[in-house]
Design a protein around this motif. Structure first.
Motif, PDB file in Angstrom:
ATOM      1  N   PRO A  20       0.861  -1.178  -0.171  1.00 48.20           N
ATOM      2  CA  PRO A  20      -0.048  -0.162  -0.036  1.00 48.20           C
ATOM      3  C   PRO A  20       0.914   1.287   0.180  1.00 48.20           C
ATOM      4  O   PRO A  20       1.864   1.329   0.630  1.00 48.20           O
ATOM      5  CB  PRO A  20      -0.855  -0.119   1.307  1.00 48.20           C
ATOM      6  CG  PRO A  20      -0.497  -1.545   1.932  1.00 48.20           C
ATOM      7  CD  PRO A  20       0.709  -1.948   1.341  1.00 48.20           C
ATOM      8  N   ALA A  37      -2.430   7.159  -0.465  1.00 48.78           N
ATOM      9  CA  ALA A  37      -2.993   8.309  -1.537  1.00 48.78           C
ATOM     10  C   ALA A  37      -3.664   9.539  -1.068  1.00 48.78           C
ATOM     11  O   ALA A  37      -3.709  10.567  -1.385  1.00 48.78           O
ATOM     12  CB  ALA A  37      -4.075   7.591  -2.446  1.00 48.78           C
ATOM     13  N   HIS A  38      -4.214   9.205   0.470  1.00 49.99           N
ATOM     14  CA  HIS A  38      -4.837  10.395   0.974  1.00 49.99           C
ATOM     15  C   HIS A  38      -5.132   9.754   2.309  1.00 49.99           C
ATOM     16  O   HIS A  38      -5.864   8.882   2.837  1.00 49.99           O
ATOM     17  CB  HIS A  38      -6.393  10.502   0.542  1.00 49.99           C
ATOM     18  CG  HIS A  38      -7.142  11.862   0.769  1.00 49.99           C
ATOM     19  ND1 HIS A  38      -8.585  11.903   0.754  1.00 49.99           N
ATOM     20  CD2 HIS A  38      -6.727  12.899   1.493  1.00 49.99           C
ATOM     21  CE1 HIS A  38      -8.771  12.960   1.183  1.00 49.99           C
ATOM     22  NE2 HIS A  38      -7.748  13.513   1.938  1.00 49.99           N
ATOM     23  N   ARG A  73      -6.766   6.372   2.319  1.00 49.89           N
ATOM     24  CA  ARG A  73      -6.952   5.644   0.984  1.00 49.89           C
ATOM     25  C   ARG A  73      -5.405   5.367   0.744  1.00 49.89           C
ATOM     26  O   ARG A  73      -4.429   6.125   0.832  1.00 49.89           O
ATOM     27  CB  ARG A  73      -7.458   6.631   0.329  1.00 49.89           C
ATOM     28  CG  ARG A  73      -9.020   6.814   0.437  1.00 49.89           C
ATOM     29  CD  ARG A  73      -9.836   7.742  -0.575  1.00 49.89           C
ATOM     30  NE  ARG A  73     -10.995   7.866  -0.099  1.00 49.89           N
ATOM     31  CZ  ARG A  73     -11.492   9.245  -0.247  1.00 49.89           C
ATOM     32  NH1 ARG A  73     -11.065  10.277  -1.247  1.00 49.89           N
ATOM     33  NH2 ARG A  73     -12.850   9.465   0.093  1.00 49.89           N
ATOM     34  N   TRP A  74      -5.279   4.384  -0.030  1.00 45.29           N
ATOM     35  CA  TRP A  74      -4.034   3.618  -0.685  1.00 45.29           C
ATOM     36  C   TRP A  74      -4.407   3.454  -2.044  1.00 45.29           C
ATOM     37  O   TRP A  74      -5.485   2.908  -2.521  1.00 45.29           O
ATOM     38  CB  TRP A  74      -3.651   2.563  -0.041  1.00 45.29           C
ATOM     39  CG  TRP A  74      -3.315   2.579   1.544  1.00 45.29           C
ATOM     40  CD1 TRP A  74      -2.003   2.852   2.139  1.00 45.29           C
ATOM     41  CD2 TRP A  74      -4.266   2.258   2.614  1.00 45.29           C
ATOM     42  NE1 TRP A  74      -2.177   2.611   3.622  1.00 45.29           N
ATOM     43  CE2 TRP A  74      -3.437   2.388   3.808  1.00 45.29           C
ATOM     44  CE3 TRP A  74      -5.284   1.704   2.843  1.00 45.29           C
ATOM     45  CZ2 TRP A  74      -4.107   1.933   5.065  1.00 45.29           C
ATOM     46  CZ3 TRP A  74      -6.063   1.530   3.802  1.00 45.29           C
ATOM     47  CH2 TRP A  74      -5.250   1.542   5.024  1.00 45.29           C
ATOM     48  N   THR A  75      -3.381   3.644  -2.745  1.00 49.43           N
ATOM     49  CA  THR A  75      -2.969   2.775  -3.920  1.00 49.43           C
ATOM     50  C   THR A  75      -2.361   1.563  -3.496  1.00 49.43           C
ATOM     51  O   THR A  75      -1.565   1.429  -2.659  1.00 49.43           O
ATOM     52  CB  THR A  75      -2.161   3.470  -5.048  1.00 49.43           C
ATOM     53  OG1 THR A  75      -0.977   4.096  -4.483  1.00 49.43           O
ATOM     54  CG2 THR A  75      -2.899   4.792  -5.535  1.00 49.43           C
ATOM     55  N   GLY A 102      -4.576  -1.742  -7.520  1.00 49.79           N
ATOM     56  CA  GLY A 102      -5.714  -0.954  -7.414  1.00 49.79           C
ATOM     57  C   GLY A 102      -5.669   0.139  -6.356  1.00 49.79           C
ATOM     58  O   GLY A 102      -4.808   0.477  -6.145  1.00 49.79           O
ATOM     59  N   THR A 103      -7.064  -0.095  -5.568  1.00 51.59           N
ATOM     60  CA  THR A 103      -7.193   1.028  -4.632  1.00 51.59           C
ATOM     61  C   THR A 103      -7.634   0.182  -3.370  1.00 51.59           C
ATOM     62  O   THR A 103      -8.362  -0.670  -3.300  1.00 51.59           O
ATOM     63  CB  THR A 103      -8.114   2.282  -4.932  1.00 51.59           C
ATOM     64  OG1 THR A 103      -9.192   1.602  -5.332  1.00 51.59           O
ATOM     65  CG2 THR A 103      -7.417   2.953  -6.094  1.00 51.59           C
ATOM     66  N   GLU A 130      -9.227   1.143   0.903  1.00 54.13           N
ATOM     67  CA  GLU A 130      -9.542   2.343   1.734  1.00 54.13           C
ATOM     68  C   GLU A 130      -9.982   1.917   3.088  1.00 54.13           C
ATOM     69  O   GLU A 130     -10.718   0.664   3.258  1.00 54.13           O
ATOM     70  CB  GLU A 130     -10.840   3.142   1.028  1.00 54.13           C
ATOM     71  CG  GLU A 130     -11.305   4.286   1.995  1.00 54.13           C
ATOM     72  CD  GLU A 130     -12.208   4.874   1.329  1.00 54.13           C
ATOM     73  OE1 GLU A 130     -12.913   6.094   2.110  1.00 54.13           O
ATOM     74  OE2 GLU A 130     -12.572   4.496   0.139  1.00 54.13           O
ATOM     75  N   ARG A 171     -10.626  -2.595  -4.142  1.00 56.27           N
ATOM     76  CA  ARG A 171     -10.946  -2.850  -5.515  1.00 56.27           C
ATOM     77  C   ARG A 171      -9.642  -2.743  -6.333  1.00 56.27           C
ATOM     78  O   ARG A 171      -8.970  -1.802  -6.481  1.00 56.27           O
ATOM     79  CB  ARG A 171     -11.723  -1.325  -5.968  1.00 56.27           C
ATOM     80  CG  ARG A 171     -13.259  -1.311  -5.327  1.00 56.27           C
ATOM     81  CD  ARG A 171     -13.869  -0.322  -5.754  1.00 56.27           C
ATOM     82  NE  ARG A 171     -15.077  -0.232  -5.094  1.00 56.27           N
ATOM     83  CZ  ARG A 171     -15.391   0.457  -3.843  1.00 56.27           C
ATOM     84  NH1 ARG A 171     -14.474   1.320  -3.478  1.00 56.27           N
ATOM     85  NH2 ARG A 171     -16.552   0.408  -3.563  1.00 56.27           N
ATOM     86  N   ALA A 172      -9.477  -3.895  -6.938  1.00 57.00           N
ATOM     87  CA  ALA A 172      -8.149  -4.281  -7.787  1.00 57.00           C
ATOM     88  C   ALA A 172      -8.122  -5.295  -8.642  1.00 57.00           C
ATOM     89  O   ALA A 172      -9.145  -6.121  -8.575  1.00 57.00           O
ATOM     90  CB  ALA A 172      -7.018  -4.455  -6.551  1.00 57.00           C
TER      91      ALA A 172
END
Length: 132
Positions: free
Chosen positions: A38, A41-42, A50-52, A59-60, A62, A79-80
């Motif tokens: 991870p 991202a936010h 929130r991660w990429t 994916g992402t 959270e 979600r990936a």
């Protein structure tokens, strides 16, 4: 549309700041997601992160810590898509995606329940957080 789509909610009878702090520590991430990397991202502070993600999936992800009553609803989203090959053919890919989604959902739920047990620290039902 991502092939892996995990959505989970777990109630913890602790303030959201305590729940969010568990996920804010990058040293804990390998125990939650050993095959993912991870990258924040936010950072929303007590509301969560929130991660990429890269690694086995791309994916992402959270965690959202929603205050609710005397505690927090921990929301988890992943979600990936797979980073590598998946079984060929539409039916095989669909079965793989369902199995992988279920596996990841069960793994996160186990972590969420372990976190609940540890943070609630034996709190009896109906007793407000922080009360004996």
């Amino acid at each position: 549309m991502p092939s892996i789509d995990v959505i989970d909610e777990t109630f913890l009878a602790v303030p959201r700041e305590r729940v969010a702090a568990e996920f804010a520590d990058p040293a804990r991430w390998p125990s939650y997601w050993p095959d993912l990397r991870p990258e924040v991202a936010h950072d929303r502070g007590p509301a969560g992160l929130r991660w990429t993600v890269t690694g086995a999936l791309v994916g992402t992800m959270e965690v959202w810590c929603e205050p609710e009553g005397d505690g927090t609803v921990l929301h988890f989203f992943l979600r990936a898509d797979p980073a590598g090959p998946v079984p060929a053919g539409r039916p095989r890919r669909a079965r793989w995606a369902r199995a992988e989604t279920d596996r990841r959902h069960r793994a996160f739920k186990a972590h969420a329940f372990a976190l609940k047990r540890r943070l609630e620290d034996g709190r009896r039902a109906g007793v407000a957080p922080g009360e004996v």
